[in-house]
Design an enzyme around this catalytic site. Structure first.
Site, mmCIF file in Angstrom:
data_model
loop_
_atom_site.group_PDB
_atom_site.id
_atom_site.type_symbol
_atom_site.label_atom_id
_atom_site.label_comp_id
_atom_site.label_asym_id
_atom_site.label_seq_id
_atom_site.Cartn_x
_atom_site.Cartn_y
_atom_site.Cartn_z
ATOM 1 N N SER A 186 0.871 -1.171 0.000
ATOM 2 C CA SER A 186 0.000 0.000 0.000
ATOM 3 C C SER A 186 0.909 1.222 0.000
ATOM 4 O O SER A 186 1.826 1.317 0.829
ATOM 5 C CB SER A 186 -0.921 -0.015 1.221
ATOM 6 O OG SER A 186 -2.004 0.859 0.994
ATOM 7 N N GLU A 187 0.682 2.143 -0.922
ATOM 8 C CA GLU A 187 1.671 3.185 -1.202
ATOM 9 C C GLU A 187 1.839 4.206 -0.067
ATOM 10 O O GLU A 187 2.762 5.003 -0.083
ATOM 11 C CB GLU A 187 1.379 3.892 -2.531
ATOM 12 C CG GLU A 187 0.074 4.668 -2.579
ATOM 13 C CD GLU A 187 -1.090 3.824 -3.092
ATOM 14 O OE1 GLU A 187 -1.026 2.584 -3.001
ATOM 15 O OE2 GLU A 187 -2.084 4.426 -3.569
ATOM 16 N N ASN A 188 0.945 4.165 0.923
ATOM 17 C CA ASN A 188 1.163 5.050 2.071
ATOM 18 C C ASN A 188 2.281 4.522 2.981
ATOM 19 O O ASN A 188 2.718 5.227 3.883
ATOM 20 C CB ASN A 188 -0.133 5.244 2.870
ATOM 21 C CG ASN A 188 -0.696 3.945 3.396
ATOM 22 O OD1 ASN A 188 -0.801 2.967 2.675
ATOM 23 N ND2 ASN A 188 -1.037 3.940 4.667
#
Lengths: 217, 233
Positions: A45-47
């Site tokens: 997840s890119e966060n």
């Protein structure tokens, strides 16, 4: 015709053993529910998390552990956290094997639009522009037509672009398609959907070669 | 040990002025510098530019500064959760520069690392690349993106010490480490300020050299934006 879960189920078959996978918000998120459990896959997840797990049990939510959709999540054994620059190093550096995301429009030249409707919706692109510009293996998950019944598989995108010439595969409620040489190639039909129905719902150039099999899901 | 500890948020924000550019860590409401934001609202600085991935929600995070009309310009990647933001943007009161998330992070990191600019493939062929220099490398097109310049960076960490060393927790890390040392003054607020020597040097995410001021936040609400759970079977 497939529902959202059906689309996710079909896309899950594209997820292979040893893949690091980035899932976008919406239908792509559902893909995690259908990946075979006899293969090793890690969701990014890119966060800032690799090795994302399912939602927490009630009472176990942690405000400091969320996904890119800002939902509370858990992590799997072997998971890791990292900063945003490193997260996009994984993406830009092509260390993530597969990116699955939604779209408002896809064109026969591989262009994708999914971040802005001028004058109506301005939410921003988030990580989508980085993802589509960097990944070699992008699958778009979407409905074949919009709410007004108009095709989302177009000759040219009408909305502001997210990326150019980047989409290679599309799974919709009607079909599985591949983009090659500026054309949509029909690979599979959804259960009970005819080639004619797919043709009618596709504005861009659709190539139908030989017998088109029904999806096996 | 060079002491970076200040006594409270008021001291930490000394020198903050109208018209400045701020970086603020956080993704959604996760890992935002809650105490610094509350103090910015209190001080009432106006016409500021905020570099932050998101703009908070209507009544929390940067949404509080928006309610107060303190923000002149936002530089963000995603602003979908804030009605007041949308209203101010559509009415032209608020200037908005939407930037791809990875580019936003790297523009912070470049400022931290002393790079004036970098090439990225993100946004090539889209309106994000309009007016920007582009260049081909190995048959692929890239866009030149300049590093950010900011007066203050407000970041939030889990643990820290008076030397300015920081450790983050979970996904609240996000943009916070990339913003440390990317502005003239970096202000770190932590949930727990521990005695110097207590943090294991092997475990430190951000060395104190990137931090000018550190304080322990008075309290943290840590609001959850999307509470999602599963049922026990």
């Amino acid at each position: 015709m497939l529902d959202k879960n059906g689309i996710a189920k079909r896309i899950a078959k594209e997820v292979k053993n040893g893949y690091y996978v980035n899932l976008g918000i919406g239908i792509p998120t559902l893909v995690a529910n259908f990946v075979r459990d006899d293969i090793e896959v890690e969701f990014q997840s890119e966060n800032g998390v690799l090795g994302m797990g399912p939602f927490p049990f009630e009472g176990e939510e942690d405000a400091d552990i969320i996904n890119a959709g800002k939902q509370t999540i858990t992590t799997m054994p072997g998971a890791s956290f990292f900063d945003s620059a490193m997260s996009f190093s994984m993406i830009r550096g092509k260390h993530v094997h597969l990116t699955i995301l939604g779209a408002m429009e896809v064109a026969e030249n591989g262009d994708i639009a999914n971040w802005k409707i001028p004058g109506k919706m301005v939410k921003g692109m988030g990580g989508a522009m980085d993802l589509v510009a960097s990944a070699d293996n992008i699958i778009v998950a979407m409905m074949h037509t919009n709410k007004a019944g108009e095709s989302k598989l177009l000759k040219r995108c009408s909305l502001p672009l997210t990326g150019v010439g980047c989409v290679t595969k599309i799974v919709t409620n009607l079909a599985v398609l591949e983009i090659k040489d500026n054309k949509f190639y029909l690979l599979e039909r959804a259960p009970g959907v005819s080639v004619e129905e797919i043709q009618a719902a596709t504005e861009g150039t659709l190539i139908v070669e030989g017998e088109i099999p029904e999806m096996d899901i | 040990m060079i002491n970076k500890k200040v006594n409270n948020v008021q001291e930490a924000l000394e020198g903050v002025k109208d018209g400045m550019t701020f970086m603020l860590g956080g993704f959604g409401l996760c890992g935002i510098p809650e105490n610094a934001i509350a103090e910015l609202v209190k001080i009432g600085v106006k016409n500021v530019t905020c570099i932050s991935n998101n703009a908070g929600v209507d009544d929390f995070g940067l949404g509080l500064l928006l309610q107060n009309r303190q923000i002149k310009k936002m530089i963000s990647s995603y602003v979908g959760e804030n009605d007041e933001f949308e209203r101010q943007m559509l009415s032209g009161e608020l200037e908005v520069e939407l930037t791809p998330q990875g580019t936003l992070a790297e523009k912070c990191r470049a400022a931290q690392a002393g790079f004036p600019a970098f090439y990225t493939p993100a946004g090539y062929g889209t309106e994000v690349a309009e007016g920007k220099e582009t260049r081909e490398f190995d048959g692929k097109m890239y866009v030149l993106e300049p590093a950010f310049k900011a007066d203050f960076a407000f970041v939030k960490a889990w643990k820290g010490d008076a030397a300015g060393n920081l450790i983050f927790k979970g996904t609240s890390r996000n943009f916070n480490p990339n913003m440390c040392g990317a502005a003239t003054i970096t202000v770190a607020e932590v949930e727990e300020l521990v005695p110097v020597g207590e943090l294991d040097p092997n475990q430190i995410h951000i060395p104190g050299i990137f931090v000018q001021r550190i304080f322990q936040g008075e309290k943290y609400e840590k609001r959850i934006e999307q509470r999602t759970v599963r049922q026990r079977s």
